[in-house]
Design an enzyme around this catalytic site. Structure first.
Site, PDB file in Angstrom:
ATOM      1  N   LYS A  43     -42.014 -29.949 -55.259  1.00 45.51           N
ATOM      2  CA  LYS A  43     -40.924 -30.527 -56.057  1.00 45.51           C
ATOM      3  C   LYS A  43     -41.132 -32.010 -56.333  1.00 45.51           C
ATOM      4  CE  LYS A  43     -37.567 -27.097 -54.472  1.00 45.51           C
ATOM      5  NZ  LYS A  43     -36.227 -26.856 -53.891  1.00 45.51           N
ATOM      6  N   TYR A 163     -23.950 -35.813 -27.549  1.00 45.89           N
ATOM      7  CA  TYR A 163     -22.713 -35.921 -28.314  1.00 45.89           C
ATOM      8  C   TYR A 163     -21.498 -36.084 -27.401  1.00 45.89           C
ATOM      9  CZ  TYR A 163     -25.933 -33.327 -31.409  1.00 45.89           C
ATOM     10  OH  TYR A 163     -27.021 -32.887 -32.112  1.00 45.89           O
ATOM     11  N   GLU A 211     -32.223 -32.687 -17.268  1.00 38.62           N
ATOM     12  CA  GLU A 211     -31.903 -31.284 -17.024  1.00 38.62           C
ATOM     13  C   GLU A 211     -32.990 -30.680 -16.152  1.00 38.62           C
ATOM     14  OE1 GLU A 211     -31.738 -29.680 -20.972  1.00 38.62           O
ATOM     15  OE2 GLU A 211     -33.899 -29.473 -21.131  1.00 38.62           O
ATOM     16  N   HIS A 249     -33.396 -24.939 -23.416  1.00 41.00           N
ATOM     17  CA  HIS A 249     -34.629 -25.560 -23.877  1.00 41.00           C
ATOM     18  C   HIS A 249     -35.852 -24.871 -23.273  1.00 41.00           C
ATOM     19  CE1 HIS A 249     -32.331 -29.550 -24.664  1.00 41.00           C
ATOM     20  NE2 HIS A 249     -32.416 -28.832 -25.760  1.00 41.00           N
TER      21      HIS A 249
END
Length: 299
Positions: A43, A163, A211, A249
């Site tokens: 494009k 977050y 973690e 994960h």
């Protein structure tokens, strides 16, 4: 100030014309990010309208950098094409590549990590939410409306926990938040961010989110002990994860006694890091640490 990303950063988006690329480019622009172009060989020469901004599409990263002076790229391409996308960006001498794509084969990540390093390009990710310097720029998928500029630096393996901590500490605000990703091989580590935040005069306190799986947090603890003078508050996800099962994960897996949340928590606490048992408790520790520091400064 900030680390890695500022209002001066000029951002390309590889995969901008795809569904995820379009959605998050619009969000990045709304956050004030200087998105200067997209990349799609099929494009090239077209442009895309995003509300009040028209963004050109280039056939290659090299074309985009020549035309715009871009120094950051955000990668939204499918897993099969991620290795080629990162190598293309490194060859174009992009300074920072943020790889959002998840599901990239580990051998591809190893290859493009080594290639990026050989070209002097910082890599964040893969399988990460990106990074945000609130009020300046947002490269990735982190929501920009849940916090404000402030003096906390955040580095996290987990996107959703990034977050949550940003939201819980929204009244304090952040210098920069970096989601490094949870794959077994990532370009930027906890230690890299700790070093950068330590040198950033506008970062007062560092939050480290880890973690289960691997030993990154233990290595970060050793680095904090030897090199970090600013207060660090931590949180480790995965205390109830069953042994041998990958959790979320690709790198979040406990094998025997290796990589447990408890071992990581103990290593961080031994290095002087305050570690919360929940995200909310972690936020409270941050507030207490900031109050203590300010009280000490005025005593």
């Amino acid at each position: 100030m900030a680390i890695y990303l500022t209002k001066e950063s000029k951002v390309l988006v590889q995969g901008m014309t795809g569904g995820e690329g379009m959605k998050h480019t619009r969000r990045m622009l709304a956050a004030g990010t200087n998105v200067v172009g997209g990349v799609n060989p099929r494009k090239a020469g077209r442009s895309v309208d995003f509300d009040d901004r028209t963004v050109p599409v280039f056939g290659s990263v090299a074309d985009g950098t020549r035309a715009t002076g871009a120094d950051v790229t955000v990668v939204f391409v499918p897993p099969a094409f991620a290795k080629a996308a990162v190598i293309e960006a490194a060859d174009a001498r992009i300074g920072l590549a943020v790889v959002i794509t998840e599901g990239i084969p580990v051998h591809d990540s190893v290859a493009f990590h080594a290639y990026a390093k050989s070209r002097g390009m910082r890599l964040i990710g893969p399988n990460c939410p990106g990074l945000i310097t609130p009020g300046q720029s947002n490269a990735g998928i982190i929501p920009s409306d849940i916090t404000k500029p402030g003096r906390i630096g955040l580095v996290s393996k987990s996107g959703t926990l990034t977050y949550q901590l940003m939201y819980e500490l929204r009244d304090i605000g952040f210098s920069t938040c970096v989601g490094i990703g949870g794959d077994p091989v990532v370009g930027t580590t906890h230690i890299d961010c700790l070093a950068a935040f330590e040198e950033d005069p506008d970062t007062e306190l560092i939050v480290l989110i880890g973690e289960i799986g691997g030993d990154a947090e233990e290595r970060a603890a050793a680095y904090v002990r030897e090199h970090v003078t600013k207060p660090v508050v931590g949180y480790i996800a995965g205390f109830t994860a069953p042994e041998g099962r990958t959790m979320g994960h690709a790198g979040a897996i406990v094998s025997g006694s290796s990589g447990t949340a408890q071992a990581k928590k103990e290593a961080l606490e031994a290095a002087g890091v305050s570690v919360g048992n929940t995200p909310t408790e972690t936020a409270k520790l941050v507030l207490a640490c900031l109050e203590h520091g300010r009280a000490a400064a005025h005593s």
